[in-house]
Design a protein around this motif. Structure first.
Motif, PDB file in Angstrom:
ATOM      1  N   GLY A  11       7.423   0.506  24.988  1.00  0.00           N
ATOM      2  CA  GLY A  11       8.385   1.054  25.933  1.00  0.00           C
ATOM      3  C   GLY A  11       9.769   0.427  25.883  1.00  0.00           C
ATOM      4  N   GLN A  12       9.909  -0.677  25.173  1.00  0.00           N
ATOM      5  CA  GLN A  12      11.217  -1.342  25.147  1.00  0.00           C
ATOM      6  C   GLN A  12      12.166  -0.711  24.128  1.00  0.00           C
ATOM      7  N   GLY A  13      11.644  -0.216  23.041  1.00  0.00           N
ATOM      8  CA  GLY A  13      12.498   0.358  22.013  1.00  0.00           C
ATOM      9  C   GLY A  13      13.350  -0.691  21.326  1.00  0.00           C
ATOM     10  N   LEU A  14      14.363  -0.252  20.612  1.00  0.00           N
ATOM     11  CA  LEU A  14      15.247  -1.175  19.916  1.00  0.00           C
ATOM     12  C   LEU A  14      16.181  -1.877  20.896  1.00  0.00           C
ATOM     13  N   PRO A  15      16.620  -3.088  20.566  1.00  0.00           N
ATOM     14  CA  PRO A  15      17.594  -3.775  21.433  1.00  0.00           C
ATOM     15  C   PRO A  15      18.860  -2.946  21.605  1.00  0.00           C
ATOM     16  N   ALA A  16      19.533  -3.134  22.708  1.00  0.00           N
ATOM     17  CA  ALA A  16      20.762  -2.394  22.989  1.00  0.00           C
ATOM     18  C   ALA A  16      21.772  -2.592  21.868  1.00  0.00           C
ATOM     19  N   GLY A  17      22.380  -1.490  21.465  1.00  0.00           N
ATOM     20  CA  GLY A  17      23.369  -1.531  20.401  1.00  0.00           C
ATOM     21  C   GLY A  17      22.807  -1.404  19.011  1.00  0.00           C
ATOM     22  N   MET A  18      21.484  -1.404  18.894  1.00  0.00           N
ATOM     23  CA  MET A  18      20.844  -1.352  17.581  1.00  0.00           C
ATOM     24  C   MET A  18      20.239   0.018  17.286  1.00  0.00           C
ATOM     25  N   GLU A  19      20.509   0.993  18.127  1.00  0.00           N
ATOM     26  CA  GLU A  19      19.849   2.295  17.988  1.00  0.00           C
ATOM     27  C   GLU A  19      20.115   2.951  16.627  1.00  0.00           C
ATOM     28  N   ARG A  20      21.301   2.767  16.098  1.00  0.00           N
ATOM     29  CA  ARG A  20      21.622   3.415  14.822  1.00  0.00           C
ATOM     30  C   ARG A  20      20.836   2.824  13.646  1.00  0.00           C
ATOM     31  N   GLU A  21      20.226   1.643  13.869  1.00  0.00           N
ATOM     32  CA  GLU A  21      19.440   1.019  12.811  1.00  0.00           C
ATOM     33  C   GLU A  21      18.050   1.639  12.673  1.00  0.00           C
ATOM     34  N   ALA A  22      17.697   2.547  13.582  1.00  0.00           N
ATOM     35  CA  ALA A  22      16.376   3.179  13.535  1.00  0.00           C
ATOM     36  C   ALA A  22      16.141   3.909  12.220  1.00  0.00           C
ATOM     37  N   ALA A  23      17.201   4.395  11.612  1.00  0.00           N
ATOM     38  CA  ALA A  23      17.059   5.158  10.373  1.00  0.00           C
ATOM     39  C   ALA A  23      16.614   4.301   9.200  1.00  0.00           C
ATOM     40  N   PHE A  24      16.678   2.976   9.345  1.00  0.00           N
ATOM     41  CA  PHE A  24      16.417   2.109   8.201  1.00  0.00           C
ATOM     42  C   PHE A  24      15.121   1.334   8.312  1.00  0.00           C
ATOM     43  N   GLY A  25      14.262   1.705   9.267  1.00  0.00           N
ATOM     44  CA  GLY A  25      13.033   0.941   9.392  1.00  0.00           C
ATOM     45  C   GLY A  25      12.033   1.560  10.333  1.00  0.00           C
ATOM     46  N   THR A  26      11.030   0.754  10.678  1.00  0.00           N
ATOM     47  CA  THR A  26       9.913   1.202  11.508  1.00  0.00           C
ATOM     48  C   THR A  26       9.677   0.210  12.631  1.00  0.00           C
ATOM     49  N   LEU A  27       9.535   0.738  13.847  1.00  0.00           N
ATOM     50  CA  LEU A  27       9.287  -0.096  15.012  1.00  0.00           C
ATOM     51  C   LEU A  27       7.807  -0.030  15.374  1.00  0.00           C
ATOM     52  N   VAL A  28       7.183  -1.191  15.503  1.00  0.00           N
ATOM     53  CA  VAL A  28       5.781  -1.282  15.916  1.00  0.00           C
ATOM     54  C   VAL A  28       5.759  -1.817  17.344  1.00  0.00           C
ATOM     55  N   GLU A  29       5.161  -1.052  18.255  1.00  0.00           N
ATOM     56  CA  GLU A  29       5.134  -1.433  19.661  1.00  0.00           C
ATOM     57  C   GLU A  29       3.776  -2.019  20.042  1.00  0.00           C
ATOM     58  N   ALA A  30       3.808  -3.201  20.644  1.00  0.00           N
ATOM     59  CA  ALA A  30       2.580  -3.893  21.034  1.00  0.00           C
ATOM     60  C   ALA A  30       2.520  -4.031  22.546  1.00  0.00           C
ATOM     61  N   THR A  31       1.352  -4.359  23.061  1.00  0.00           N
ATOM     62  CA  THR A  31       1.193  -4.582  24.492  1.00  0.00           C
ATOM     63  C   THR A  31       1.334  -6.067  24.797  1.00  0.00           C
TER      64      THR A  31
END
Length: 399
Positions: A41-61
């Motif tokens: 639910g946290q997503g990428l840190p603020a200001g880093m949204e444009r970096e989503a195109a270059f990788g993969t986010l793994v969300e843990a509990t």
């Protein structure tokens, strides 16, 4: 070749290295993608949204013991079709540990970014499960090979580097005496590693015409402000600075203060020199003296010696010709040996070599038996009082 680089996008040196490497490796046919961990639910840190195109986010509990997160990471690696991974030791403990559990066909390269005993212990814990080790400074390699039995033939020095395109080569005009020097601290506002609480003492020893910009954020910002003698306009706090704003910030200052007790090879130091911002830095053997030749392209002082650091700045304030010469030398040093092209070529050579001739590794462990080895668990040093740890760090560098 497609490689996963374990890092979460952020404003900091490790991610800056990733960005440079991604661009530098692409012409060699190596696709580098970030793979980062965050809480659900946290997503990428603020200001880093444009970096989503270059990788993969793994969300843990938050309640996970690491095993479930490791499974999610393994799935992401396999689903992404990666040929290998780059693990940044201790940037995240789960990501550091997972290399012990990955399928044997995946290439595994670890990067050691710091000279602390804790970093070395973590690196030693995963050494049997990686094909090669990259150290960002000569000190890292010397320590790991001589004291921790890392194989010399698979332990390399590849320094952090910058893209000179971001730092115009325009010559800085010499500032006349009478115009105070513009000092800059850029980095994490934290005392244990960065020595940030030495800044007030240094500033008190300098002429009133000297100004100080403190750029960054961190856990010790409130303590710093409480002890800082100067106020606006002599002292300015900018907060965190976006990566694309760093070159202009450095170009607007004369002296870069780096007070660290320990480092690997700080990106901010390389960037400062690329911009011609003269470094006045802690003398860290095999680290800062790997890039700064004292008196030629910067000036070094013993760790924690605030009187010496201030004396260096005062001397530069009186000798603007020396300041100008050091600025030119700093730019030349980076252009000659610390460019992205050079760094990427060295990484590409290591990756292609271990792909063509992979050395034997320890058999991967089963994820059902997930555990943290001793080197990745908190050690005795974790529980020492901060003043004692800081004293020990200073003694180690001065011996």
């Amino acid at each position: 070749m497609k490689i996963a680089y374990f890092v979460l996008p952020h404003l900091g040196g490790t991610y800056t290295v990733f960005r440079h490497l991604r661009a530098g490796l692409a012409p060699d046919g190596i696709e580098l993608c970030w793979l980062g961990l965050t809480l659900a639910g946290q997503g990428l840190p603020a200001g880093m949204e444009r970096e989503a195109a270059f990788g993969t986010l793994v969300e843990a509990t938050a309640s996970d013991d690491g095993k479930s997160t490791a499974r999610l990471m393994e799935r992401a690696i396999l689903a992404g079709g990666f040929d290998g991974v780059v693990v940044n030791v201790l940037s995240d403990r789960v990501q550091t540990n997972i290399v012990r559990y990955l399928p044997p066909y995946l290439l595994r390269l670890m990067v050691v970014h710091n000279i602390t005993p804790g970093t070395y212990a973590a690196a030693e814990a995963i050494r049997p499960y990686v094909h090669a080790t990259v150290c960002v400074s000569q000190r890292c390699r010397d320590d790991l090979v001589k004291r921790h039995q890392f194989p010399a033939g698979r332990t390399f020095v590849i320094a952090n580097a910058v893209s000179l395109d971001a730092f115009p080569a325009a010559d800085r005009p010499a500032r006349p005496i009478g115009q105070g020097l513009r000092l800059l601290f850029l980095g994490r506002i934290e005392d244990a590693s960065k020595g940030i609480l030495w800044l007030p003492d240094i500033l008190e020893r300098l002429p009133a015409s000297s100004t100080l910009t403190i750029a960054g954020d961190g856990p010790d910002l409130k303590r710093l402000k409480a002890t800082m003698p100067g106020v606006t306009p002599r002292v300015v706090y900018t907060g965190a600075v976006a990566a694309d704003a760093v070159p202009a910030l450095l170009a607007a200052h004369d002296v870069f203060l780096m007070l660290s007790r320990y480092e690997g090879l700080p990106m901010a130091l390389v960037e400062a020199m690329a911009a011609g911002c003269v470094p006045v830095a802690s003398a860290l053997r095999g680290v800062t003296d790997m890039i700064v030749e004292n008196g030629q392209d910067g000036l070094l002082f013993p760790v924690g010696d605030t009187a010496r650091a201030a004396a260096i700045v005062r001397a530069l304030d009186k000798d603007r010709a020396q300041l100008h010469g050091l600025s030119l030398g700093a730019r030349r040093k980076v252009a000659g040996a610390f460019t992205v092209e050079r760094m990427a070529a060295q990484y590409a050579a290591v990756l292609r070599d271990i792909a063509a001739n992979p050395p034997p590794l320890a058999a991967p462990l089963a994820l059902d038996g997930w555990s943290m080895p001793r080197g990745l668990r908190a050690g005795l040093r974790t529980f020492l009082p901060s003043p004692l740890k800081n004293w020990l760090r200073g003694v180690r560098e001065r011996l």
